[in-house]
Design an enzyme around this catalytic site. Sequence first.
Site, PDB file in Angstrom:
ATOM      1  N   LYS A 238       0.817  -1.208   0.000  1.00 51.74           N
ATOM      2  CA  LYS A 238       0.000   0.000   0.000  1.00 51.74           C
ATOM      3  C   LYS A 238       0.853   1.262   0.000  1.00 51.74           C
ATOM      4  CE  LYS A 238      -2.199   1.206   3.656  1.00 51.74           C
ATOM      5  NZ  LYS A 238      -3.145   1.228   4.796  1.00 51.74           N
ATOM      6  N   GLY A 239       0.263   2.348  -0.446  1.00 55.56           N
ATOM      7  CA  GLY A 239       0.978   3.603  -0.595  1.00 55.56           C
ATOM      8  C   GLY A 239       1.649   4.065   0.689  1.00 55.56           C
TER       9      GLY A 239
ATOM     10  N   ASN B 167     -13.029   5.018  -5.167  1.00 57.12           N
ATOM     11  CA  ASN B 167     -12.457   5.177  -3.831  1.00 57.12           C
ATOM     12  C   ASN B 167     -11.779   6.538  -3.717  1.00 57.12           C
ATOM     13  OD1 ASN B 167      -9.346   5.017  -3.077  1.00 57.12           O
ATOM     14  ND2 ASN B 167      -9.611   3.997  -5.061  1.00 57.12           N
TER      15      ASN B 167
ATOM     16  N   LEU C 250      -4.635   7.665   0.567  1.00 54.56           N
ATOM     17  CA  LEU C 250      -3.299   7.215   0.970  1.00 54.56           C
ATOM     18  C   LEU C 250      -3.107   7.175   2.483  1.00 54.56           C
ATOM     19  CD1 LEU C 250      -1.108   9.067  -1.689  1.00 54.56           C
ATOM     20  CD2 LEU C 250      -1.640   6.635  -1.611  1.00 54.56           C
TER      21      LEU C 250
ATOM     22  N   CYS D 288      -1.944   9.543  -8.159  1.00 54.91           N
ATOM     23  CA  CYS D 288      -3.118   9.266  -7.331  1.00 54.91           C
ATOM     24  C   CYS D 288      -4.122  10.412  -7.396  1.00 54.91           C
ATOM     25  CB  CYS D 288      -2.708   9.025  -5.888  1.00 54.91           C
ATOM     26  SG  CYS D 288      -4.070   8.453  -4.863  1.00 54.91           S
TER      27      CYS D 288
ATOM     28  N   LYS E 272       4.322   5.127 -11.762  1.00 59.22           N
ATOM     29  CA  LYS E 272       2.910   4.845 -12.020  1.00 59.22           C
ATOM     30  C   LYS E 272       2.233   6.082 -12.603  1.00 59.22           C
ATOM     31  CE  LYS E 272      -1.032   2.502  -9.901  1.00 59.22           C
ATOM     32  NZ  LYS E 272      -1.526   1.858  -8.658  1.00 59.22           N
TER      33      LYS E 272
ATOM     34  N   THR F 200      -6.221   4.961 -11.343  1.00 60.40           N
ATOM     35  CA  THR F 200      -7.667   5.095 -11.480  1.00 60.40           C
ATOM     36  C   THR F 200      -8.076   6.334 -12.287  1.00 60.40           C
ATOM     37  OG1 THR F 200      -7.686   6.204  -9.328  1.00 60.40           O
ATOM     38  CG2 THR F 200      -8.218   3.846  -9.378  1.00 60.40           C
TER      39      THR F 200
ATOM     40  N   GLY G 295      -5.471  -2.336 -14.692  1.00 59.66           N
ATOM     41  CA  GLY G 295      -6.737  -1.647 -14.923  1.00 59.66           C
ATOM     42  C   GLY G 295      -7.811  -2.633 -15.320  1.00 59.66           C
TER      43      GLY G 295
ATOM     44  N   THR H 198      -8.528  -4.361  -8.092  1.00 63.35           N
ATOM     45  CA  THR H 198      -9.879  -4.465  -7.537  1.00 63.35           C
ATOM     46  C   THR H 198     -10.361  -5.907  -7.431  1.00 63.35           C
ATOM     47  OG1 THR H 198     -10.417  -2.266  -8.392  1.00 63.35           O
ATOM     48  CG2 THR H 198     -12.267  -3.700  -7.857  1.00 63.35           C
TER      49      THR H 198
END
Length: 301
Positions: free
Chosen positions: A45-46, A69, A73, A130, A165, A193, A243, A266
């Site tokens: 996770k971030g 979402n 972060l 993000c 990213k 996203t 994605g 997801t």
Amino acid sequence: MANLNVNISDLSLKNPVMTASGTFGYGLEFSDFIDLRRLGGIIVKGTTLHPRQGNDYPRMAETASGMLNCVGLQNKGVDYFCEHIYPLIKDIDTNMIVNVSGSTVDDYAECAARIDALNNIPAIELNISCPNVRQGGMAFGVTTKGAAAVVKAVRQRYHKTLIVKLSPNVTDIAEIARVCEAEGADSVSLINTLMGMAVDIERRQSLLSIGTGGLSGPAVKPVALRMVSQVAKAVKIPVVGLGGISNATDAIEFLMVGATAIEVGTANFLDPTVTVKIIDGINAWLDSHGCSSVKEIIGVI
């Protein structure tokens, strides 16, 4: 069995299947469901330089063929990660990759430098994209100038494999990718996203606390495939595709349009074993089509 090994610069993956940041915790949360050692990599996770509380609730909403979402972060900061999380994950026999984000160029660089000191973290994924943080994040990833500034600063202080990213919320994602390559990125991953919104018509307000959020899930796959294809043709560095990947067929599509590896996001929420099913599915497809290596299908379209 086909040879599933792929390389992202100096980073060797036993197979092209990784997990997307923010959907797999620190990996340990899924150890009851799958053998983590089977994965090509786990992107945790971030992580930011300073702790973040994240956005107020509600910060997740289901949508048609996907979800929104605006978690923001939420994490306890890089020092907490180094002291408390790293000792728990450093001996997992796969590539443990840290997703790094920040609000300023200096934040990014300092956070990356502290991760650089961890022997068993062979790569970072630099999140310049993000879309659910009020400051930083998206602002860097949507302009060539901003992307270049962050990648250049991090490259000066980070000496292992650097994956950047990318945000899909841009006019020309290939242009952003080329800038990242020029400033020293070893790879780019995409897409993060898409900006979206959902409305509660009875309460007459957004379903998310900050109004908008990031759309992920099967709904974004056609957009992601198009962008991965564009970027793979525009840069010489490896591309990581993500994605809406939910099964082996989805993963193979991304590989065929030019991705060297993929990330599953997801879909982990729906099936915590989906990653190993995708690994097995890729292998079965390669065997049934007479392919001895996954590299035979990368970029064939």
